[in-house]
Write a protein that holds these residues in place. Structure first.
Motif, mmCIF file in Angstrom:
data_model
loop_
_atom_site.group_PDB
_atom_site.id
_atom_site.type_symbol
_atom_site.label_atom_id
_atom_site.label_comp_id
_atom_site.label_asym_id
_atom_site.label_seq_id
_atom_site.Cartn_x
_atom_site.Cartn_y
_atom_site.Cartn_z
ATOM 1 N N HIS A 1 88.014 25.931 -87.329
ATOM 2 C CA HIS A 1 88.975 25.090 -88.062
ATOM 3 C C HIS A 1 90.432 25.381 -87.676
ATOM 4 C CE1 HIS A 1 85.555 23.833 -90.379
ATOM 5 N NE2 HIS A 1 85.368 25.047 -90.850
ATOM 6 N N TYR A 2 90.656 26.414 -86.854
ATOM 7 C CA TYR A 2 92.017 26.715 -86.384
ATOM 8 C C TYR A 2 92.183 26.461 -84.883
ATOM 9 C CZ TYR A 2 92.812 29.294 -90.763
ATOM 10 O OH TYR A 2 92.956 29.656 -92.079
ATOM 11 N N GLY A 3 91.118 26.704 -84.115
ATOM 12 C CA GLY A 3 91.246 26.576 -82.674
ATOM 13 C C GLY A 3 89.898 26.609 -81.992
ATOM 14 N N VAL A 4 89.925 26.259 -80.701
ATOM 15 C CA VAL A 4 88.715 26.325 -79.875
ATOM 16 C C VAL A 4 89.006 27.238 -78.688
ATOM 17 C CG1 VAL A 4 87.881 24.058 -80.571
ATOM 18 C CG2 VAL A 4 89.371 24.234 -78.592
ATOM 19 N N ALA A 5 88.010 27.963 -78.251
ATOM 20 C CA ALA A 5 88.194 28.961 -77.195
ATOM 21 C C ALA A 5 88.806 28.341 -75.945
ATOM 22 C CB ALA A 5 86.847 29.605 -76.864
ATOM 23 N N HIS A 6 89.876 28.962 -75.458
ATOM 24 C CA HIS A 6 90.539 28.475 -74.242
ATOM 25 C C HIS A 6 91.443 29.581 -73.722
ATOM 26 C CE1 HIS A 6 91.853 25.595 -71.327
ATOM 27 N NE2 HIS A 6 93.118 25.648 -71.708
ATOM 28 N N GLY B 1 92.151 4.587 -92.708
ATOM 29 C CA GLY B 1 93.160 4.288 -91.709
ATOM 30 C C GLY B 1 93.996 5.478 -91.280
ATOM 31 N N TYR B 2 93.649 6.671 -91.729
ATOM 32 C CA TYR B 2 94.400 7.863 -91.332
ATOM 33 C C TYR B 2 93.842 8.364 -90.007
ATOM 34 C CZ TYR B 2 96.459 12.536 -91.350
ATOM 35 O OH TYR B 2 97.146 13.671 -91.006
ATOM 36 N N VAL B 3 94.711 8.451 -88.987
ATOM 37 C CA VAL B 3 94.313 8.961 -87.675
ATOM 38 C C VAL B 3 95.277 10.080 -87.299
ATOM 39 C CG1 VAL B 3 93.912 8.410 -85.254
ATOM 40 C CG2 VAL B 3 93.466 6.673 -87.007
ATOM 41 N N GLY B 4 94.820 11.311 -87.416
ATOM 42 C CA GLY B 4 95.658 12.446 -87.055
ATOM 43 C C GLY B 4 96.028 12.390 -85.581
ATOM 44 N N HIS B 5 97.305 12.571 -85.278
ATOM 45 C CA HIS B 5 97.777 12.438 -83.899
ATOM 46 C C HIS B 5 97.818 13.807 -83.227
ATOM 47 C CE1 HIS B 5 100.050 11.088 -80.447
ATOM 48 N NE2 HIS B 5 99.979 9.842 -80.881
ATOM 49 N N VAL C 1 86.324 15.979 -93.657
ATOM 50 C CA VAL C 1 87.053 16.965 -92.863
ATOM 51 C C VAL C 1 87.354 16.354 -91.504
ATOM 52 C CG1 VAL C 1 86.950 19.244 -91.787
ATOM 53 C CG2 VAL C 1 86.004 18.905 -94.081
ATOM 54 N N GLN C 2 88.656 16.325 -91.127
ATOM 55 C CA GLN C 2 89.059 15.691 -89.867
ATOM 56 C C GLN C 2 89.810 16.697 -88.996
ATOM 57 O OE1 GLN C 2 92.325 12.492 -88.672
ATOM 58 N NE2 GLN C 2 90.712 11.496 -89.850
ATOM 59 N N PRO C 3 89.185 17.181 -87.918
ATOM 60 C CA PRO C 3 89.883 18.089 -86.992
ATOM 61 C C PRO C 3 90.596 17.310 -85.892
ATOM 62 C CG PRO C 3 87.554 18.019 -86.450
ATOM 63 C CD PRO C 3 87.765 17.044 -87.585
ATOM 64 N N VAL C 4 91.754 17.804 -85.464
ATOM 65 C CA VAL C 4 92.505 17.200 -84.361
ATOM 66 C C VAL C 4 92.912 18.314 -83.395
ATOM 67 C CG1 VAL C 4 94.546 15.887 -83.685
ATOM 68 C CG2 VAL C 4 93.395 15.357 -85.843
ATOM 69 N N LEU C 5 92.540 18.164 -82.125
ATOM 70 C CA LEU C 5 92.883 19.163 -81.128
ATOM 71 C C LEU C 5 94.303 18.921 -80.633
ATOM 72 C CD1 LEU C 5 91.656 21.540 -79.475
ATOM 73 C CD2 LEU C 5 91.111 19.868 -77.692
ATOM 74 N N SER D 1 92.959 30.751 -77.787
ATOM 75 C CA SER D 1 92.384 29.513 -78.320
ATOM 76 C C SER D 1 93.403 28.393 -78.207
ATOM 77 C CB SER D 1 92.015 29.670 -79.805
ATOM 78 O OG SER D 1 91.022 30.626 -80.006
ATOM 79 N N GLN D 2 92.885 27.165 -78.124
ATOM 80 C CA GLN D 2 93.754 26.004 -78.227
ATOM 81 C C GLN D 2 93.724 25.510 -79.665
ATOM 82 O OE1 GLN D 2 93.680 23.250 -74.963
ATOM 83 N NE2 GLN D 2 94.164 21.505 -76.268
ATOM 84 N N MET D 3 94.883 25.136 -80.154
ATOM 85 C CA MET D 3 95.055 24.841 -81.578
ATOM 86 C C MET D 3 94.224 23.648 -82.039
ATOM 87 S SD MET D 3 98.545 23.902 -83.610
ATOM 88 C CE MET D 3 98.493 23.415 -85.339
ATOM 89 N N LEU D 4 93.598 23.824 -83.176
ATOM 90 C CA LEU D 4 92.877 22.766 -83.867
ATOM 91 C C LEU D 4 93.518 22.634 -85.240
ATOM 92 C CD1 LEU D 4 90.277 21.059 -83.211
ATOM 93 C CD2 LEU D 4 89.040 22.662 -84.663
ATOM 94 N N GLU D 5 94.033 21.459 -85.554
ATOM 95 C CA GLU D 5 94.574 21.240 -86.900
ATOM 96 C C GLU D 5 93.546 20.450 -87.695
ATOM 97 O OE1 GLU D 5 98.810 20.366 -88.656
ATOM 98 O OE2 GLU D 5 97.959 18.523 -87.848
#
Length: 538
Positions: free
Chosen positions: A329-334, A521-525, A284-288, A507-511
């Motif tokens: 998994h969708y966002g972090v408090a902000h 080699g996958y790096v979510g941008h 599981v890879q989260p990207v803010l 919340s601020q988006m978390l994908e």
């Protein structure tokens, strides 16, 4: 000829059918080693034209079909890296950018890529004046001045003169992140021009770039097939093919990634992602991202024009409950309009659910028994879940809100027309790692008249208009002293808090994507421009 032209239709259809069959098989079967199979919801993937395509999904496609002049480091977005431009200079007066393109780059058609192609690609965005002209227009560019300000000095030199004072870093960030900055093969596009559209109809479903992959086939809301361009200037991508499958159901994606029918699953629901954390075969890879989930009100509505009602609404959002129960998994408090991680971002103000305070404010505003309203929201999680939670807490203070779910056009279209009361949505720029990106999208509104039709400014959509805040945002983006600029952006946030802005971030988006452990080699941008050229599989 480009890759998608040289592949005969029957061969393309056969290739796509074979790719789709991989994930249609009832028994578990590993995907081919030289292919990346992605499962995702493609409902919002409507166009591939860099001048008009919107949404995060298309950013990931365009980043692999085309090249940009520069790229942003996915681990540190403030670091601008060479791409088509091997170097660049900002003029001492901050009035222009000069980019030097590398030698030897060719489009997939085989034609050399020059600074004239880069200039024409940016001119085209402004001349067509579709959705993706917005960031350029915010800097003062227009169809009328584009050719004068954006010029190919010679085959390898592109000069961009800024029409009005701004922070040139913002322009560099836009060149590295906005789909509008993709460099097109001018001759290939114009060969398909019809009625002066500069190839717009053709580019809805075709591509003409220099990227590591070429578009072989696209069936809307079904599948997309990208094949490796072996003549890529950086060297061929590690995988021969990328297959994108339309899988809108999260539970289906969960089963498919578990069985090995797809290598990557994007856009899954929180409970399914949580369940997959225990699967040893996946990661599981989260990207803010810099985008906010928010509650917005229309200040054209007399109720919400009253600051006391907006304050009451601010006190009727269960920030803690939403972020704990809905947003994993969708966002972090902000709770601020400026994204997390920037020097200018203020600490959260600590807004919380306070029904008693809200009732007092409503009574003072003339609504002791509350009122009726409606909440427009996309039918997708987590927005629909946030709207339902908001409906429940509004009721505690006597506000009876009906939830009206719909498509993006129905929800955000109503915002663009200024015909809504409350919207639970997601947006606010954040593609460029700069406070101005968020404030321009969420707060700035230089002309509040209906006739101005500044539809890409959400401040205008909500009718929030503060001349003092507008002036400070304009001053900050021109300020050359970093410390003074940071102080101005902090002051904007304090003023927005005091004036009770019409958009309240939650919340601020978390994908979050789920990857097979065969994928490397996958790096979510964070800007959604995820490059697949270096991805490979066991």
């Amino acid at each position: 000829m480009s890759a998608f032209k040289t592949c005969k239709p029957i061969m393309r259809a056969a290739a796509l059918a074979a790719a789709l069959a991989l994930s249609a098989a009832p028994a578990p079967a590993a995907t081919p080693r030289d292919q990346l199979v992605i499962g995702m919801n493609m409902n919002n993937l409507l166009s591939l034209d860099p001048a008009g395509a919107t949404g995060n999904d298309v950013l990931g496609v365009v980043a692999n079909l085309y090249d940009y002049l520069v790229e942003l480091d996915p681990h540190d977005l403030s670091q601008v890296k060479p791409a088509l431009a091997e170097r660049w200079e900002i003029a001492p007066d901050n009035g222009s950018l000069t980019l030097t393109l590398r030698e030897g780059v060719r489009f997939q058609s085989g034609r050399p890529l020059t600074a004239a192609d880069a200039a024409w690609s940016l001119h085209r965005v402004l001349k067509l004046n579709l959705a993706m002209a917005s960031p350029w227009k915010s800097y003062g560019f227009s169809a009328a001045n584009a050719q004068r300000l954006i010029q190919a000095v010679d085959e390898r030199t592109l000069r961009i003169a800024l029409p009005e004072p701004t922070d040139p870093k913002m322009v560099l960030y836009t060149l590295g992140t906005s789909v509008s900055a993709a460099i097109l093969d001018r001759q290939a596009v114009m060969a398909h021009e019809k009625n002066g559209d500069m190839g717009a109809a053709w580019l809805l479903t075709h591509a003409a770039g220099s990227g590591p992959y070429a578009l072989t086939e696209w069936r809307a809301k079904d599948a997309m097939l990208l094949d490796r361009h072996d003549g890529y200037w950086r060297g061929p991508a590690k995988l021969r093919r990328v297959v994108m499958r339309h899988v809108p159901e999260s539970l289906s994606l969960r089963f498919m990634i578990s069985r090995g029918d797809v290598d990557l699953a994007a856009g899954m629901a929180g409970p399914d992602i949580e369940a997959l954390k225990h699967d040893a075969a996946v990661e599981v890879q989260p990207v803010l991202r810099g985008t906010s989930y928010y509650v917005a009100v229309s200040m054209k509505d007399p109720k919400f024009a009253d600051k006391r009602v907006r304050l009451a609404l601010r006190s009727l959002i269960d920030y803690e409950g939403i972020n704990k129960a809905i947003m994993p998994h969708y966002g972090v408090a902000h709770q601020r309009p400026v994204m997390i991680g920037l020097a200018a971002t203020l600490p959260d103000p600590g807004y919380r659910l306070d029904v008693a305070a809200a009732k007092k404010l409503l009574a003072a505003a003339g609504y002791p028994n509350g009122f009726s309203t409606n909440i427009k929201v996309l039918s997708d999680p987590p927005m629909i879940n946030i709207a339902t939670a908001l409906q429940a807490t509004l009721a505690l203070a006597g506000i009876q809100a009906s939830v009206q779910s719909g498509t993006g056009n129905q929800v955000y279209g109503a915002m663009r027309d200024r015909k809504f009361e409350i919207v639970v949505g997601r947006g606010g720029g954040g593609v460029e790692p700069h406070p101005h990106a968020n404030l321009r999208a969420l707060v700035y509104n230089p002309d509040n008249r209906d006739a101005a039709k500044l539809t890409n400014f959400q401040g205008w959509r909500t009718s929030f208009h503060s001349p003092e805040i507008n002036r400070l945002i304009e001053q900050a983006v021109r300020e050359r002293d970093p410390l003074a600029q940071t102080a101005m952006y902090r002051q904007v946030q304090q003023l927005y808090d005091a004036e009770v802005g019409a958009i309240q971030p939650i919340s601020q988006m978390l994908e979050t994507v789920v990857l097979s452990k065969r994928v490397h080699g996958y790096v979510g941008h964070p800007s959604a421009t995820t490059h697949l050229r270096g991805v490979y599989k066991d």
